[in-house]
Design an enzyme around this catalytic site. Structure first.
Site, mmCIF file in Angstrom:
data_model
loop_
_atom_site.group_PDB
_atom_site.id
_atom_site.type_symbol
_atom_site.label_atom_id
_atom_site.label_comp_id
_atom_site.label_asym_id
_atom_site.label_seq_id
_atom_site.Cartn_x
_atom_site.Cartn_y
_atom_site.Cartn_z
ATOM 1 N N ASN A 182 16.455 15.777 12.313
ATOM 2 C CA ASN A 182 15.081 16.185 12.670
ATOM 3 C C ASN A 182 14.390 15.175 13.583
ATOM 4 O OD1 ASN A 182 14.656 14.097 10.828
ATOM 5 N ND2 ASN A 182 13.104 15.184 9.640
ATOM 6 N N LYS A 183 15.080 14.082 13.908
ATOM 7 C CA LYS A 183 14.435 13.022 14.685
ATOM 8 C C LYS A 183 14.441 13.339 16.194
ATOM 9 C CE LYS A 183 13.417 10.162 11.311
ATOM 10 N NZ LYS A 183 14.072 10.723 10.145
#
Ligand SMILES: Cc1ncc(COP(=O)(O)O)c(C=O)c1O
Length: 397
Positions: A182-183
């Site tokens: 999700n980064k």
């Protein structure tokens, strides 16, 4: 009609697929040229001498604390409004996290909240750039110097953010990044620690690799005939020190496939940050007139935000779970970033209840809601999210 809008989504192009596939066609799947290339690229991006890739942000925090000598009997000031690894890593080295409150706008620790958490046992400040908004590193450094503390900068959520035109990750004694999917960029699982000194880099490399002597950088040229792991199938280096462990360490290595993925993702970072900023601006335009809904700041003085997630604060008194259910029923994913760490079930036993009073953290915790946010979210998807959120909030007004 049910939508399907995830909270986050990795952005993998053919370039990443090609880079990972190319690694799989070589005999070097660990400690090879991709590690050296990814670490160099990370160090160059930050204009810092050393980057040490690790298997996760949590692993990075763990060995950063060890490298700075944080140990049993020490206290480390941390935010409670944060991902749980921030406090867990402190426990892993036998030290005690002490939670400090946050600024209501940036959701970050401030010099004054940290100062009020200091005791004679305080050894370090673990400063998180929450959701990609830079914390006040100059103020925290001034405080740390006054009290002879070290600073670990947790930039896991903030790759590419800047403070006074200097990249976050360069202010701490050590700093840590995370590359979960999700980064801003991902390596699948992974992370990195940035270091200013050779001594720190050597210690980090040893801790990452089972306490072995820190290997010097392995260059692409050298790998023709030599490999740092003599047990690798095609290595020809003498097996002199692979089973020699001068120190106690861990297996926190990052594979060659992960490093190849990260290297390509990092080369795309400028474009990625532009896409994310545009998505944040679109949400701002779509949501700014919903009564009582508070939006994250789009700009802040002397800061460049690196958009990690888009987290709104629901109107006071809203039933957040009900809003989430309504959105979930439409196929829109949300999350409650962050439930305060000191209120997590696993944490209550470590905290004397009366000693932790964090009014801003405790008021934000139940109100924050992360809505779908990723590089390729379309304007249409954002309109659907905004319409659903508007409707869900209006049902409770
Ligand atoms: C602020 C912060 N620190 C540490 C971590 C831990 O990183 P990882 O999940 O890679 O172990 C995260 C992950 O989301 C994070 O947001």
């Amino acid at each position: 009609m049910s939508l399907s809008i995830p909270l986050s989504s990795p952005d993998i192009t053919e370039a990443e697929v090609d880079a990972v596939t190319a690694v799989l066609r070589t005999p070097h799947l660990s400690l090879g040229p991709e590690l050296a290339a990814f670490e160099s690229a990370l160090a160059d991006y930050h204009s810092i001498p050393h980057a040490i890739a690790v298997s996760s942000g949590t692993a990075g925090l763990h060995i950063a604390l060890l490298t700075l000598g944080v140990a049993e009997g020490d206290e480390v000031v941390v935010p409670s409004f944060a991902f749980i690894a921030v406090a867990n890593a402190v426990l892993l080295v036998g030290a005690q996290p002490v939670f400090a409150d946050i600024d209501p706008l940036t959701l970050n620790l401030t010099p004054s909240t940290v100062e009020s958490a200091l005791t004679p046992r305080t050894r370090a400040i673990l400063a998180v750039h929450t959701f990609g908004i830079p914390a006040d590193m100059r103020g925290l450094r001034e405080l740390a110097d006054r009290h002879q503390l070290v600073i670990i900068e947790d930039a896991c959520e903030a790759l590419g953010a800047e403070l006074q035109q200097r990249r976050v990750g360069t202010f701490g004694d050590l700093s840590v990044f995370g590359f979960y999917p999700n980064k801003q960029i991902t390596t699948g699982e992974g992370g990195a620690v940035l270091a200013h000194t050779q001594a720190h880099a050597d210690r980090l490399r040893s801790l990452r690799n089972q306490g072995r002597s820190p290997q010097r950088r392995v260059s692409v040229d050298e790998l023709g005939g030599r490999h740092p792991n003599p047990h690798a199938p095609h290595a020809s280096a003498p097996a002199s020190d692979w089973l020699h462990h001068p120190d106690i360490g861990f297996n926190y290595r990052l594979s060659e496939m992960a490093c190849a993925l990260g290297r390509v993702q990092l080369s795309r970072l400028d474009d990625i940050l532009t896409l994310r900023r545009s998505a944040a601006e679109r949400y701002q335009a779509l949501l700014s007139d919903i009564p009582g809904l508070e939006l994250p700041p789009l700009t802040l003085p002397v800061c460049t935000i690196s958009w990690f997630v888009y987290v709104v604060r629901l109107p006071q008194g809203t039933d957040r779970a009900r809003i989430q259910d309504l959105l979930a029923n439409l196929g829109i994913a949300t999350s409650t970033y962050f439930a305060p760490i000191h209120q997590q079930p696993a944490w209550r036993e470590y905290i004397a209840p009366a000693s932790t009073f964090l009014p801003v953290t405790e008021s934000m915790g139940p109100r924050t809601l992360a809505i779908p946010f990723f590089n390729r979210i379309t304007a249409h998807q954002q309109q659907q999210v905004a319409a659903a959120l508007r409707e869900a909030i209006s049902l409770q007004a």
